[in-house]
Design a protein around this motif. Structure first.
Motif, PDB file in Angstrom:
ATOM      1  N   ASN A   1     -70.834  39.644  70.711  1.00 36.00           N
ATOM      2  CA  ASN A   1     -69.854  40.439  69.980  1.00 36.00           C
ATOM      3  C   ASN A   1     -69.356  41.629  70.804  1.00 36.00           C
ATOM      4  OD1 ASN A   1     -68.428  41.042  67.477  1.00 36.00           O
ATOM      5  ND2 ASN A   1     -69.823  42.784  67.286  1.00 36.00           N
ATOM      6  N   ILE A   2     -70.048  41.974  71.862  1.00 37.84           N
ATOM      7  CA  ILE A   2     -69.697  43.154  72.664  1.00 37.84           C
ATOM      8  C   ILE A   2     -68.524  42.818  73.582  1.00 37.84           C
ATOM      9  CG2 ILE A   2     -70.522  44.700  74.482  1.00 37.84           C
ATOM     10  CD1 ILE A   2     -73.226  44.697  73.045  1.00 37.84           C
ATOM     11  N   GLN A   3     -67.472  43.619  73.480  1.00 34.09           N
ATOM     12  CA  GLN A   3     -66.271  43.369  74.265  1.00 34.09           C
ATOM     13  C   GLN A   3     -66.328  44.001  75.650  1.00 34.09           C
ATOM     14  OE1 GLN A   3     -63.382  44.637  71.384  1.00 34.09           O
ATOM     15  NE2 GLN A   3     -63.235  42.570  70.559  1.00 34.09           N
ATOM     16  N   GLN A   4     -66.846  45.223  75.742  1.00 39.95           N
ATOM     17  CA  GLN A   4     -67.077  45.878  77.021  1.00 39.95           C
ATOM     18  C   GLN A   4     -68.421  46.576  76.929  1.00 39.95           C
ATOM     19  OE1 GLN A   4     -64.092  46.958  75.387  1.00 39.95           O
ATOM     20  NE2 GLN A   4     -62.497  46.016  76.596  1.00 39.95           N
ATOM     21  N   GLY A   5     -69.310  46.290  77.877  1.00 43.25           N
ATOM     22  CA  GLY A   5     -70.621  46.915  77.815  1.00 43.25           C
ATOM     23  C   GLY A   5     -71.478  46.578  79.007  1.00 43.25           C
ATOM     24  N   LEU A   6     -72.781  46.817  78.844  1.00 43.34           N
ATOM     25  CA  LEU A   6     -73.748  46.602  79.912  1.00 43.34           C
ATOM     26  C   LEU A   6     -74.939  45.817  79.380  1.00 43.34           C
ATOM     27  CD1 LEU A   6     -73.616  50.218  81.338  1.00 43.34           C
ATOM     28  CD2 LEU A   6     -72.816  48.160  82.521  1.00 43.34           C
ATOM     29  N   PHE A  17     -78.876  44.851  80.229  1.00 45.77           N
ATOM     30  CA  PHE A  17     -80.047  45.268  80.982  1.00 45.77           C
ATOM     31  C   PHE A  17     -81.152  44.231  80.798  1.00 45.77           C
ATOM     32  CE2 PHE A  17     -77.633  48.938  79.763  1.00 45.77           C
ATOM     33  CZ  PHE A  17     -77.688  49.782  80.854  1.00 45.77           C
ATOM     34  N   HIS A  18     -81.781  43.801  81.912  1.00 48.05           N
ATOM     35  CA  HIS A  18     -82.872  42.835  81.841  1.00 48.05           C
ATOM     36  C   HIS A  18     -83.665  42.895  83.140  1.00 48.05           C
ATOM     37  CE1 HIS A  18     -80.671  40.010  84.493  1.00 48.05           C
ATOM     38  NE2 HIS A  18     -79.635  40.629  83.965  1.00 48.05           N
ATOM     39  N   SER A  19     -84.986  42.891  83.041  1.00 47.51           N
ATOM     40  CA  SER A  19     -85.870  42.833  84.212  1.00 47.51           C
ATOM     41  C   SER A  19     -85.523  43.866  85.276  1.00 47.51           C
ATOM     42  CB  SER A  19     -85.832  41.428  84.833  1.00 47.51           C
ATOM     43  OG  SER A  19     -86.150  40.458  83.874  1.00 47.51           O
ATOM     44  N   ASN A  20     -85.259  45.103  84.854  1.00 43.64           N
ATOM     45  CA  ASN A  20     -84.897  46.209  85.753  1.00 43.64           C
ATOM     46  C   ASN A  20     -83.572  45.978  86.478  1.00 43.64           C
ATOM     47  OD1 ASN A  20     -87.142  47.833  85.110  1.00 43.64           O
ATOM     48  ND2 ASN A  20     -88.402  46.607  86.475  1.00 43.64           N
ATOM     49  N   LEU A  21     -82.728  45.124  85.916  1.00 43.93           N
ATOM     50  CA  LEU A  21     -81.398  44.862  86.453  1.00 43.93           C
ATOM     51  C   LEU A  21     -80.361  45.160  85.376  1.00 43.93           C
ATOM     52  CD1 LEU A  21     -82.137  41.431  88.178  1.00 43.93           C
ATOM     53  CD2 LEU A  21     -81.929  43.661  89.294  1.00 43.93           C
ATOM     54  N   VAL A  22     -79.140  45.448  85.809  1.00 37.95           N
ATOM     55  CA  VAL A  22     -78.044  45.704  84.877  1.00 37.95           C
ATOM     56  C   VAL A  22     -76.803  44.979  85.386  1.00 37.95           C
ATOM     57  CG1 VAL A  22     -77.381  47.855  86.054  1.00 37.95           C
ATOM     58  CG2 VAL A  22     -76.718  47.498  83.663  1.00 37.95           C
ATOM     59  N   GLN A  23     -75.963  44.537  84.441  1.00 35.45           N
ATOM     60  CA  GLN A  23     -74.686  43.952  84.824  1.00 35.45           C
ATOM     61  C   GLN A  23     -73.655  44.205  83.737  1.00 35.45           C
ATOM     62  OE1 GLN A  23     -76.491  39.606  84.053  1.00 35.45           O
ATOM     63  NE2 GLN A  23     -74.694  39.565  85.303  1.00 35.45           N
ATOM     64  N   PRO A  24     -72.385  44.370  84.133  1.00 30.72           N
ATOM     65  CA  PRO A  24     -71.313  44.572  83.154  1.00 30.72           C
ATOM     66  C   PRO A  24     -71.087  43.314  82.323  1.00 30.72           C
ATOM     67  CG  PRO A  24     -70.580  45.097  85.387  1.00 30.72           C
ATOM     68  CD  PRO A  24     -71.901  44.436  85.506  1.00 30.72           C
ATOM     69  N   VAL A  25     -70.644  43.534  81.082  1.00 31.12           N
ATOM     70  CA  VAL A  25     -70.349  42.454  80.150  1.00 31.12           C
ATOM     71  C   VAL A  25     -68.936  42.665  79.613  1.00 31.12           C
ATOM     72  CG1 VAL A  25     -70.950  41.489  77.895  1.00 31.12           C
ATOM     73  CG2 VAL A  25     -72.753  42.175  79.472  1.00 31.12           C
ATOM     74  N   GLU A  26     -68.170  41.566  79.570  1.00 28.87           N
ATOM     75  CA  GLU A  26     -66.848  41.602  78.945  1.00 28.87           C
ATOM     76  C   GLU A  26     -66.731  40.393  78.022  1.00 28.87           C
ATOM     77  OE1 GLU A  26     -63.463  43.130  80.878  1.00 28.87           O
ATOM     78  OE2 GLU A  26     -64.507  43.279  82.800  1.00 28.87           O
ATOM     79  N   ASN A  27     -66.329  40.659  76.791  1.00 28.57           N
ATOM     80  CA  ASN A  27     -66.175  39.606  75.780  1.00 28.57           C
ATOM     81  C   ASN A  27     -67.427  38.734  75.677  1.00 28.57           C
ATOM     82  OD1 ASN A  27     -63.511  40.403  75.059  1.00 28.57           O
ATOM     83  ND2 ASN A  27     -62.822  39.502  76.984  1.00 28.57           N
ATOM     84  N   GLY A  28     -68.595  39.379  75.725  1.00 29.15           N
ATOM     85  CA  GLY A  28     -69.857  38.699  75.490  1.00 29.15           C
ATOM     86  C   GLY A  28     -70.446  37.946  76.660  1.00 29.15           C
ATOM     87  N   VAL A  29     -69.801  37.989  77.831  1.00 24.15           N
ATOM     88  CA  VAL A  29     -70.342  37.289  79.000  1.00 24.15           C
ATOM     89  C   VAL A  29     -70.408  38.229  80.202  1.00 24.15           C
ATOM     90  CG1 VAL A  29     -69.553  35.009  78.235  1.00 24.15           C
ATOM     91  CG2 VAL A  29     -68.092  36.401  79.688  1.00 24.15           C
ATOM     92  N   ALA A  30     -71.312  37.906  81.125  1.00 20.62           N
ATOM     93  CA  ALA A  30     -71.469  38.717  82.329  1.00 20.62           C
ATOM     94  C   ALA A  30     -70.161  38.723  83.113  1.00 20.62           C
ATOM     95  CB  ALA A  30     -72.598  38.176  83.179  1.00 20.62           C
TER      96      ALA A  30
END
Length: 168
Positions: free
Chosen positions: A68-73, A75-88
């Motif tokens: 459901n997140i359109q723009q966000g981040l 976080f997993h296993s001490n890693l982070v990645q941008p998310v747009e429209n629910g996908v990395a």
């Protein structure tokens, strides 16, 4: 007279119950902001180290589904990645629990800042009312010190309405 009924044993013993997996293999909780972001504003937060799965971002409506997140981040296993429209939307990079993350919306453009420095610029235009959503994968995943500040207005503390999990 007292009658006592004693049930008979089944011909085939029952199968023992399946032990639940811990942590469960599902998004177990989350939160949605009490306040909404109608125009420009900043969402500021941090995430504990070792998160199994925490997604925080701008969303429409009430949900704990990270898609459901359109723009966000994410976080997993001490890693982070941008998310747009629910996908990395880009690759993983390491993060630290001391990092302070900002999702900044200005004139429909969402930028993601790490400790005040540019981390990512969303390619997806953002318009209209948005809530802040946090999705948590494991019971111990945590979002800390979350705040929502409409641009040119005061900060709204206690941004999340508790749904499940740990929101600090």
């Amino acid at each position: 007279p007292i009658a006592t009924w004693i049930p008979g044993l089944p011909a085939v013993p029952p199968t023992p119950p399946v032990e639940p997996t811990y942590p469960p293999n599902a998004w177990v909780g989350g939160a949605v902001s009490v306040a909404s972001l109608a125009n420009d504003g900043d969402v500021v937060f941090s995430v504990d180290a070792g998160a199994s799965g925490v997604t925080v971002g701008l969303a429409v409506g009430v949900s704990i589904d990270p898609k459901n997140i359109q723009q966000g981040l994410y976080f997993h296993s001490n890693l982070v990645q941008p998310v747009e429209n629910g996908v990395a939307a880009a690759g993983n990079t390491a993060y630290a629990p001391a990092d302070i993350w900002t999702l900044r919306r200005r004139l429909g453009v969402v930028t993601m800042l790490r400790n005040g420095a540019l981390y990512y610029i969303s390619a997806t235009y953002s318009a209209g009312v948005r809530e802040v959503q946090a999705s948590l994968y494991a019971p111990y995943d945590t979002v800390r010190n979350a705040s929502l500040a409409p641009y040119a207005s005061g900060s709204v503390a206690g941004v999340f309405q508790y749904l499940n999990g740990h929101i600090g």
